[in-house]
Write an enzyme that holds these catalytic residues in place. Structure first.
Site, PDB file in Angstrom:
ATOM      1  N   SER A  19       0.809  -1.220   0.000  1.00  0.00           N
ATOM      2  CA  SER A  19       0.000   0.000   0.000  1.00  0.00           C
ATOM      3  C   SER A  19       0.842   1.270   0.000  1.00  0.00           C
ATOM      4  O   SER A  19       0.508   2.226  -0.719  1.00  0.00           O
ATOM      5  CB  SER A  19      -0.953  -0.007   1.199  1.00  0.00           C
ATOM      6  OG  SER A  19      -1.948  -0.993   1.053  1.00  0.00           O
ATOM      7  N   LYS A  69      -9.591  -5.940  10.910  1.00  0.00           N
ATOM      8  CA  LYS A  69     -10.751  -5.457  10.154  1.00  0.00           C
ATOM      9  C   LYS A  69     -12.070  -5.540  10.933  1.00  0.00           C
ATOM     10  O   LYS A  69     -12.943  -4.676  10.788  1.00  0.00           O
ATOM     11  CB  LYS A  69     -10.870  -6.218   8.835  1.00  0.00           C
ATOM     12  CG  LYS A  69      -9.747  -5.898   7.854  1.00  0.00           C
ATOM     13  CD  LYS A  69      -9.985  -6.526   6.505  1.00  0.00           C
ATOM     14  CE  LYS A  69      -8.909  -6.106   5.514  1.00  0.00           C
ATOM     15  NZ  LYS A  69      -9.167  -6.608   4.149  1.00  0.00           N
ATOM     16  N   ASP A 105     -12.897  -2.460   0.211  1.00  0.00           N
ATOM     17  CA  ASP A 105     -12.679  -3.792  -0.363  1.00  0.00           C
ATOM     18  C   ASP A 105     -13.905  -4.245  -1.156  1.00  0.00           C
ATOM     19  O   ASP A 105     -13.785  -4.842  -2.228  1.00  0.00           O
ATOM     20  CB  ASP A 105     -12.405  -4.823   0.740  1.00  0.00           C
ATOM     21  CG  ASP A 105     -11.013  -4.718   1.315  1.00  0.00           C
ATOM     22  OD1 ASP A 105     -10.124  -4.173   0.632  1.00  0.00           O
ATOM     23  OD2 ASP A 105     -10.804  -5.191   2.447  1.00  0.00           O
ATOM     24  N   GLY A 130     -12.479 -19.338   3.300  1.00  0.00           N
ATOM     25  CA  GLY A 130     -12.308 -18.467   4.454  1.00  0.00           C
ATOM     26  C   GLY A 130     -13.616 -17.914   4.977  1.00  0.00           C
ATOM     27  O   GLY A 130     -14.648 -17.934   4.296  1.00  0.00           O
ATOM     28  N   GLY A 132     -13.327 -14.919   7.393  1.00  0.00           N
ATOM     29  CA  GLY A 132     -12.939 -13.734   8.151  1.00  0.00           C
ATOM     30  C   GLY A 132     -13.423 -12.458   7.498  1.00  0.00           C
ATOM     31  O   GLY A 132     -14.379 -12.448   6.706  1.00  0.00           O
ATOM     32  N   ALA A 134     -12.074 -10.523   5.164  1.00  0.00           N
ATOM     33  CA  ALA A 134     -11.972 -10.482   3.702  1.00  0.00           C
ATOM     34  C   ALA A 134     -13.087 -11.285   3.056  1.00  0.00           C
ATOM     35  O   ALA A 134     -13.653 -10.896   2.030  1.00  0.00           O
ATOM     36  CB  ALA A 134     -10.612 -10.999   3.251  1.00  0.00           C
ATOM     37  N   GLY A 238      -4.136 -10.515  -5.880  1.00  0.00           N
ATOM     38  CA  GLY A 238      -4.275  -9.587  -4.779  1.00  0.00           C
ATOM     39  C   GLY A 238      -3.847  -8.169  -5.103  1.00  0.00           C
ATOM     40  O   GLY A 238      -4.373  -7.209  -4.526  1.00  0.00           O
TER      41      GLY A 238
END
Length: 272
Positions: A19, A69, A105, A130, A132, A134, A238
């Protein structure tokens, strides 16, 4: 306290984050007197970090990555609709003395899914790895683009079932090792990133017009992306997602549009 405008990315670990490269490139391209850095912050340290930053007049906001997050939403005074829907935030910023949680996101994922659709990829069903923050953002984006045939694969099946019920999914979750038979695959776990176990999925049951979206950010191709390319599947990595969400974050932090006409130069920096 500094008076120079700045933003940063926080998480644990954080040294791998690209980033700062993205935002610094855009700031330089626009000739703006501001900066963007990184700082390692654990879950236990997050409340004190936010108190410190809110007292700094130069702070424009922070991007939030793993494992912060979910905490970001809980600690904020307010949250945007998308952050509420996802139950997770990747942006924290101060507005009129109040701490706001946002989620860029979701929009980034929706944009990239729409591009897959425009490229004639099959979009009938999706496997999501997943459960979580994300993964929650991915589920909101999938709903936005009208895909409801989503099956979650997770190590914690109980939590995956709760998530499936919350989002009204048509397909029951399954263990992480279940075969992947959908049109698309989204990896919303850290597996495959440097320092983590490799993610080597058997993709042979996916259709020839299928696709793989790996949220892991790495300058090199992840094992999952390599397998998908070798099989002739369409891929999104990503870095694609990072740049898309960063462009919206940049606008929120610095009140300026990211110079996307310089993407070719930016990609050279990110991939080298």
């Amino acid at each position: 306290m500094t008076s120079n405008p700045f933003a940063e990315v926080i998480g644990d670990p954080i040294e791998h984050s690209l980033s700062p490269t993205i935002h610094s490139f855009w700031l330089d391209a626009l000739g703006m007197a501001a900066s963007y850095g990184r700082r390692q912050v654990t879950r236990a340290e997050l409340p004190a970090y936010l108190s410190e930053r809110q007292a700094d007049e130069g702070w424009r906001g922070s991007n939030v990555t793993m494992p912060l997050k979910l905490d970001a939403v809980a600690l904020a005074d307010e949250a945007t609709d998308r952050a509420v829907a996802a139950g997770a935030a990747n942006v924290l910023m101060q507005r009129k003395g109040r701490l706001i949680a946002a989620n860029t996101d979701v929009g980034a994922i929706a944009v990239l899914l729409s591009r897959l659709y425009e490229s004639k990829a099959r979009m009938g069903s999706v496997t999501l790895l997943g459960n979580g923050g994300a993964a929650r953002a991915a589920l909101v984006a999938l709903k936005l683009v009208g895909i409801s045939a989503v099956r979650i694969l997770a190590r914690d099946l109980g939590e995956a079932v709760k998530l499936a019920v919350e989002f009204g999914l048509e397909v029951q979750p399954a263990p992480f090792t279940a075969p992947i038979e959908s049109d698309g695959l989204i990896n919303a776990t850290p597996l495959g990133m440097p320092g983590q176990d490799c993610l080597n999925c058997d993709l042979h049951r996916m259709p020839a017009s299928g696709w793989v979206f790996d949220m892991v950010t790495d300058r090199d191709e992840t094992p999952l992306i390599k397998i998908a390319r070798d099989q002739g599947l369409k891929t999104v990595d990503g870095i694609d997602m990072l740049v898309e969400q960063a462009a919206t974050s940049f606008k929120l932090f610095f009140d300026a549009e990211a110079p996307r006409d310089r993407d070719a130069q930016l990609w050279q920096q990110l991939k080298r």
